[in-house]
Design an enzyme around this catalytic site. Structure first.
Site, PDB file in Angstrom:
ATOM      1  CG  ASP A  46      -1.989   1.021   1.230  1.00 28.81           C
ATOM      2  OD1 ASP A  46      -1.839   2.044   0.529  1.00 28.81           O
ATOM      3  OD2 ASP A  46      -2.992   0.819   1.933  1.00 28.81           O
ATOM      4  CG  HIS A  84      -5.150   2.373  -0.421  1.00 29.07           C
ATOM      5  ND1 HIS A  84      -4.967   2.202   0.930  1.00 29.07           N
ATOM      6  CD2 HIS A  84      -6.183   3.255  -0.552  1.00 29.07           C
ATOM      7  CE1 HIS A  84      -5.831   2.956   1.594  1.00 29.07           C
ATOM      8  NE2 HIS A  84      -6.590   3.588   0.722  1.00 29.07           N
TER       9      HIS A  84
END
Length: 250
Positions: free
Chosen positions: A198, A226
């Protein structure tokens, strides 16, 4: 035995459509599942807090719980705060026998904050490692379209990223600075999915949040960015099923 209903709450900028791949897979597995639309998204004038978002989630919960069905809430990114707020008074210990309760919270690279903190406060770097992570990976500006593909969808196929970007809305900045009034993860069993790649919420920040509450979270790791719902929906579905009580490997 009746399976719990799965309610997915979109992250900032995102719409229910971004999560339909998860919803459709859950339907095929005989789960009742829905992704909830957030009233604050692209609101005009911009809504000052997340209050109406929380109310929308609670309405979705009551649709199932009033008939005795339990609920699992899945929060992505910013909406980690929302699922905690929406669960206030709805844990198993809060409700009489026969009413459906919120029986688990799932945080997908999501913001988990103590009472009094906000998203913006939680994302402030607090250690040298976090300072370095934000410097190298870049914390996303919600108004910087050039970074969206690389930061939000770095693990997605190009066509999927293009589609996802085309659906993004506008997020009122004030909703992200509204402090939390409830930390449901301290009283409701909770799972935290750490997405190691992420670039919006660095892994070290996710881990710091997941370690709050002296073991309040069951921690699951994956090598996604993400947007795991788009880059690896099958993994996300397995994680949800496991958290909902099925004895399956993630």
């Amino acid at each position: 035995m009746l399976k719990p209903a799965i309610i997915i709450v979109p992250g900032a900028l995102h719409r229910p459509e971004h999560y339909q791949g998860i919803v459709s897979r859950l339907h095929k597995l005989q789960y009742e599942a829905v992704a909830v639309s957030m009233p604050s998204l692209s609101s005009s004038p911009p809504q000052p807090t997340w209050t109406e978002d929380v109310e929308a989630i609670r309405k979705a919960i009551f649709k199932f719980s009033e008939s005795g069905q339990d609920v699992v809430l899945v929060g992505h990114s910013y909406s980690g705060i929302l699922i905690s707020e929406a669960s206030k008074g709805l844990s198993r210990k809060d409700l009489p026998h026969g009413e459906g309760a919120v029986v688990r919270l799932i945080y997908m690279c999501a913001i988990a904050v103590p009472v009094g903190e906000s998203l913006t406060g939680q994302l402030e770097p607090r250690t040298p490692q976090e300072v370095e992570a934000f410097r190298e990976e870049g914390s996303i500006s919600l108004l910087d379209a050039d970074k969206v593909r690389d930061v939000l969808y770095n693990k997605c196929e190009p066509k999927v990223a293009d589609w996802a970007i085309s659906l993004l809305g506008k997020q009122p900045v004030t909703t992200m600075s509204t402090p939390a009034t409830h930390a449901a993860w301290l009283e409701i069993p909770s799972t935290y999915l750490i997405c190691e790649d992420d670039l919006a919420v660095p892994e070290c920040v996710q881990l710091r949040m997941a370690k709050q509450g002296n073991g309040a979270f069951d921690i699951v790791r994956c090598q996604e960015g993400h947007a795991p719902c788009l880059s690896n929906p099958d993994l996300v579905v397995r994680m949800i099923r496991n958290a909902a009580g099925e004895a399956i490997e993630i």
